[in-house]
Write a protein that holds these residues in place. Structure first.
Motif, PDB file in Angstrom:
ATOM      1  N   ILE A  94       0.841  -1.208   0.000  1.00 13.25           N
ATOM      2  CA  ILE A  94       0.000   0.000   0.000  1.00 13.25           C
ATOM      3  C   ILE A  94       0.870   1.249   0.000  1.00 13.25           C
ATOM      4  O   ILE A  94       0.588   2.235  -0.695  1.00 13.25           O
ATOM      5  N   LEU A  95       1.958   1.227   0.780  1.00 13.68           N
ATOM      6  CA  LEU A  95       2.848   2.381   0.844  1.00 13.68           C
ATOM      7  C   LEU A  95       3.461   2.679  -0.527  1.00 13.68           C
ATOM      8  O   LEU A  95       3.481   3.832  -0.978  1.00 13.68           O
ATOM      9  N   LEU A  96       3.940   1.638  -1.205  1.00 11.83           N
ATOM     10  CA  LEU A  96       4.532   1.842  -2.526  1.00 11.83           C
ATOM     11  C   LEU A  96       3.469   2.209  -3.556  1.00 11.83           C
ATOM     12  O   LEU A  96       3.741   2.992  -4.480  1.00 11.83           O
ATOM     13  N   HIS A  97       2.268   1.666  -3.400  1.00  3.82           N
ATOM     14  CA  HIS A  97       1.193   2.007  -4.334  1.00  3.82           C
ATOM     15  C   HIS A  97       0.829   3.486  -4.215  1.00  3.82           C
ATOM     16  O   HIS A  97       0.577   4.156  -5.232  1.00  3.82           O
ATOM     17  N   SER A  98       0.809   3.996  -2.989  1.00  2.00           N
ATOM     18  CA  SER A  98       0.521   5.424  -2.814  1.00  2.00           C
ATOM     19  C   SER A  98       1.597   6.275  -3.470  1.00  2.00           C
ATOM     20  O   SER A  98       1.298   7.281  -4.128  1.00  2.00           O
ATOM     21  N   ALA A  99       2.855   5.867  -3.301  1.00  2.00           N
ATOM     22  CA  ALA A  99       3.937   6.603  -3.947  1.00  2.00           C
ATOM     23  C   ALA A  99       3.843   6.494  -5.460  1.00  2.00           C
ATOM     24  O   ALA A  99       4.140   7.448  -6.189  1.00  2.00           O
ATOM     25  N   ASP A 100       3.386   5.348  -5.954  1.00  5.47           N
ATOM     26  CA  ASP A 100       3.234   5.160  -7.390  1.00  5.47           C
ATOM     27  C   ASP A 100       2.121   6.054  -7.941  1.00  5.47           C
ATOM     28  O   ASP A 100       2.244   6.617  -9.042  1.00  5.47           O
ATOM     29  N   GLU A 101       1.052   6.198  -7.188  1.00  4.57           N
ATOM     30  CA  GLU A 101      -0.017   7.099  -7.618  1.00  4.57           C
ATOM     31  C   GLU A 101       0.467   8.546  -7.671  1.00  4.57           C
ATOM     32  O   GLU A 101       0.135   9.307  -8.597  1.00  4.57           O
ATOM     33  N   ALA A 102       1.267   8.943  -6.680  1.00  4.19           N
ATOM     34  CA  ALA A 102       1.834  10.292  -6.709  1.00  4.19           C
ATOM     35  C   ALA A 102       2.773  10.457  -7.892  1.00  4.19           C
ATOM     36  O   ALA A 102       2.853  11.543  -8.497  1.00  4.19           O
ATOM     37  N   LEU A 103       3.478   9.381  -8.253  1.00  4.61           N
ATOM     38  CA  LEU A 103       4.356   9.429  -9.420  1.00  4.61           C
ATOM     39  C   LEU A 103       3.554   9.669 -10.692  1.00  4.61           C
ATOM     40  O   LEU A 103       3.952  10.478 -11.548  1.00  4.61           O
ATOM     41  N   TYR A 104       2.419   8.997 -10.833  1.00  4.37           N
ATOM     42  CA  TYR A 104       1.574   9.216 -12.007  1.00  4.37           C
ATOM     43  C   TYR A 104       1.031  10.650 -12.025  1.00  4.37           C
ATOM     44  O   TYR A 104       0.870  11.256 -13.091  1.00  4.37           O
ATOM     45  N   GLN A 105       0.762  11.188 -10.853  1.00  9.06           N
ATOM     46  CA  GLN A 105       0.336  12.589 -10.794  1.00  9.06           C
ATOM     47  C   GLN A 105       1.447  13.511 -11.298  1.00  9.06           C
ATOM     48  O   GLN A 105       1.186  14.485 -12.014  1.00  9.06           O
ATOM     49  N   ALA A 106       2.693  13.202 -10.909  1.00  7.10           N
ATOM     50  CA  ALA A 106       3.819  14.015 -11.369  1.00  7.10           C
ATOM     51  C   ALA A 106       3.972  13.929 -12.879  1.00  7.10           C
ATOM     52  O   ALA A 106       4.262  14.937 -13.547  1.00  7.10           O
ATOM     53  N   LYS A 107       3.765  12.754 -13.437  1.00  9.03           N
ATOM     54  CA  LYS A 107       3.867  12.613 -14.890  1.00  9.03           C
ATOM     55  C   LYS A 107       2.723  13.355 -15.586  1.00  9.03           C
ATOM     56  O   LYS A 107       2.920  14.027 -16.609  1.00  9.03           O
ATOM     57  N   ALA A 108       1.526  13.236 -15.013  1.00 11.13           N
ATOM     58  CA  ALA A 108       0.387  13.934 -15.609  1.00 11.13           C
ATOM     59  C   ALA A 108       0.522  15.450 -15.463  1.00 11.13           C
ATOM     60  O   ALA A 108      -0.024  16.208 -16.289  1.00 11.13           O
ATOM     61  N   GLY A 109       1.266  15.888 -14.456  1.00  9.81           N
ATOM     62  CA  GLY A 109       1.423  17.317 -14.228  1.00  9.81           C
ATOM     63  C   GLY A 109       2.557  17.954 -15.009  1.00  9.81           C
ATOM     64  O   GLY A 109       2.879  19.115 -14.754  1.00  9.81           O
ATOM     65  N   GLY A 110       3.200  17.197 -15.888  1.00  8.97           N
ATOM     66  CA  GLY A 110       4.243  17.776 -16.727  1.00  8.97           C
ATOM     67  C   GLY A 110       5.604  17.108 -16.614  1.00  8.97           C
ATOM     68  O   GLY A 110       6.539  17.501 -17.305  1.00  8.97           O
ATOM     69  N   ARG A 111       5.764  16.120 -15.737  1.00  8.25           N
ATOM     70  CA  ARG A 111       7.017  15.390 -15.554  1.00  8.25           C
ATOM     71  C   ARG A 111       8.119  16.291 -14.979  1.00  8.25           C
ATOM     72  O   ARG A 111       7.945  17.478 -14.829  1.00  8.25           O
ATOM     73  N   ASN A 112       9.227  15.650 -14.640  1.00  6.11           N
ATOM     74  CA  ASN A 112      10.380  16.341 -14.054  1.00  6.11           C
ATOM     75  C   ASN A 112       9.956  17.123 -12.815  1.00  6.11           C
ATOM     76  O   ASN A 112      10.307  18.286 -12.637  1.00  6.11           O
ATOM     77  N   ARG A 113       9.226  16.447 -11.925  1.00  4.73           N
ATOM     78  CA  ARG A 113       8.737  17.108 -10.726  1.00  4.73           C
ATOM     79  C   ARG A 113       8.503  16.058  -9.641  1.00  4.73           C
ATOM     80  O   ARG A 113       8.548  14.843  -9.890  1.00  4.73           O
ATOM     81  N   VAL A 114       8.254  16.544  -8.425  1.00  3.01           N
ATOM     82  CA  VAL A 114       7.998  15.675  -7.276  1.00  3.01           C
ATOM     83  C   VAL A 114       6.589  15.941  -6.782  1.00  3.01           C
ATOM     84  O   VAL A 114       6.233  17.088  -6.493  1.00  3.01           O
ATOM     85  N   ASP A 115       5.781  14.889  -6.715  1.00  2.00           N
ATOM     86  CA  ASP A 115       4.419  15.012  -6.174  1.00  2.00           C
ATOM     87  C   ASP A 115       4.298  14.126  -4.930  1.00  2.00           C
ATOM     88  O   ASP A 115       4.990  13.128  -4.786  1.00  2.00           O
ATOM     89  N   VAL A 116       3.386  14.518  -4.052  1.00  2.49           N
ATOM     90  CA  VAL A 116       3.202  13.834  -2.770  1.00  2.49           C
ATOM     91  C   VAL A 116       1.811  13.274  -2.680  1.00  2.49           C
ATOM     92  O   VAL A 116       0.835  13.968  -3.012  1.00  2.49           O
ATOM     93  N   ALA A 117       1.710  12.024  -2.216  1.00  2.00           N
ATOM     94  CA  ALA A 117       0.395  11.441  -1.894  1.00  2.00           C
ATOM     95  C   ALA A 117       0.062  11.853  -0.469  1.00  2.00           C
ATOM     96  O   ALA A 117       0.680  11.400   0.489  1.00  2.00           O
ATOM     97  N   LEU A 118      -0.879  12.770  -0.321  1.00  2.00           N
ATOM     98  CA  LEU A 118      -1.201  13.279   1.006  1.00  2.00           C
ATOM     99  C   LEU A 118      -1.848  12.212   1.857  1.00  2.00           C
ATOM    100  O   LEU A 118      -2.747  11.489   1.399  1.00  2.00           O
ATOM    101  N   PRO A 119      -1.434  12.070   3.116  1.00  2.00           N
ATOM    102  CA  PRO A 119      -1.996  11.036   3.989  1.00  2.00           C
ATOM    103  C   PRO A 119      -3.397  11.404   4.448  1.00  2.00           C
ATOM    104  O   PRO A 119      -3.734  12.573   4.595  1.00  2.00           O
ATOM    105  N   ALA A 120      -4.195  10.352   4.643  1.00  2.00           N
ATOM    106  CA  ALA A 120      -5.535  10.584   5.191  1.00  2.00           C
ATOM    107  C   ALA A 120      -5.431  10.842   6.682  1.00  2.00           C
ATOM    108  O   ALA A 120      -4.458  10.478   7.346  1.00  2.00           O
ATOM    109  N   SER A 121      -6.453  11.467   7.262  1.00  2.00           N
ATOM    110  CA  SER A 121      -6.455  11.748   8.703  1.00  2.00           C
ATOM    111  C   SER A 121      -6.690  10.460   9.473  1.00  2.00           C
ATOM    112  O   SER A 121      -7.447   9.580   9.049  1.00  2.00           O
ATOM    113  N   PRO A 122      -6.067  10.296  10.646  1.00  2.00           N
ATOM    114  CA  PRO A 122      -6.285   9.076  11.446  1.00  2.00           C
ATOM    115  C   PRO A 122      -7.698   9.055  12.015  1.00  2.00           C
ATOM    116  O   PRO A 122      -8.257  10.092  12.284  1.00  2.00           O
TER     117      PRO A 122
END
Length: 274
Positions: free
Chosen positions: A246-274
């Motif tokens: 799950i941890l790597l999947h969340s990072a992978d989703e943020a990676l796809y966001q970075a690619k969709a946002g123009g590439r060559n960037r860092v995106d973060v998968a924001l954590p849900a509230s406990p």
């Protein structure tokens, strides 16, 4: 020689048997050292044997001769045993070395020298269990080289391998000693950062992104080109029962966001509230 009686044949035989026992004990004690084995046997048995050979009674001469025959045959046996033991030591060492090399090869990506997917996930599971048990922060970073297929199609796989090797070297020099870094796909890399906040992970990812962007590569026709990479960061959420997948999947989703946002960037998968 100091305590044996020169007239009592029984005491002489007892002393000889004692000397034979001393000589025989040198074989298992010093087997790995052939010269010391021979020296120990000779010092224990030869003085008494030679003394008996020069005594007047025939029985004394026979006992002395028997001792010398035992000394020679035991020395030959010790030689063979020592050689066999040395061979066994060498073969054991070579087998252990071969096993270590095979284990390392099975856990290492051949091209980049980083951990392969299997090794990365094994280490990541152990690190995650430790982080959850001790309530320690941890982040995952997924990285993907932008337009890598285009590099292979345009310049060839040899140049593509050079790109992967140099990118892996950037990762190796930027991560901390406690971090885990591995190549988990063709042009996809992953990092697991224990005791790191989201800000720390983003800072590291941006440093790697900047260094990758500055790399220069040469095409077969002499032209130079550069590449970029995109990154996704996720943070461990133990209250949600996350595992490493799950941890790597969340990072992978943020990676796809970075690619969709123009590439060559860092995106973060924001954590849900406990």
């Amino acid at each position: 020689m100091a305590v044996v009686s020169s007239t009592d044949l029984l005491s002489q035989v007892v002393t000889v048997m004692f000397a034979v026992g001393l000589a025989g004990s040198a074989i298992p004690t010093y087997t790995a050292h052939r010269q010391i084995t021979w020296l120990g046997m000779g010092l224990a048995l030869s003085p008494m044997s030679l003394w008996l050979l020069f005594q007047p009674q025939p029985l004394q001469k026979v006992v002395g001769l028997a001792c010398l025959i035992f000394l020679v045959t035991a020395s030959l046996g010790a030689r063979r045993l020592s050689a066999a033991l040395v061979d066994a030591f060498r073969l054991t060492h070579e087998l252990e070395r071969a096993n270590r090399l095979a284990e390392a090869a099975a856990m290492t990506d051949v091209l980049t020298g980083l951990s392969n997917r299997r090794a990365f996930l094994d280490h990541a599971e152990q690190m995650l269990r430790y982080a959850v048990r001790h309530h320690r922060p941890m982040c995952a970073v997924m990285m993907d080289i932008d337009w890598f297929k285009r590099v292979n199609d345009t310049y060839g796989h040899r140049v593509g391998d050079d790109v992967l090797t140099q990118v892996a070297e950037v990762l190796r020099t930027r991560v901390r000693g406690s971090d885990i870094c591995g190549r988990i796909g063709g042009e996809e890399f992953a990092m697991l950062l224990p005791d790191a906040s989201v800000q720390d992970a983003c800072r590291l990812a941006d440093e790697v992104r900047s260094h990758v962007e500055q790399l220069n590569f040469a095409s077969p026709d002499g032209r130079s080109f550069r590449i970029t990479a995109s990154f996704g960061v996720s943070v461990l959420r133990p209250w949600m029962g996350e595992d490493i997948g799950i941890l790597l999947h969340s990072a992978d989703e943020a990676l796809y966001q970075a690619k969709a946002g123009g590439r060559n960037r860092v995106d973060v998968a924001l954590p849900a509230s406990p």
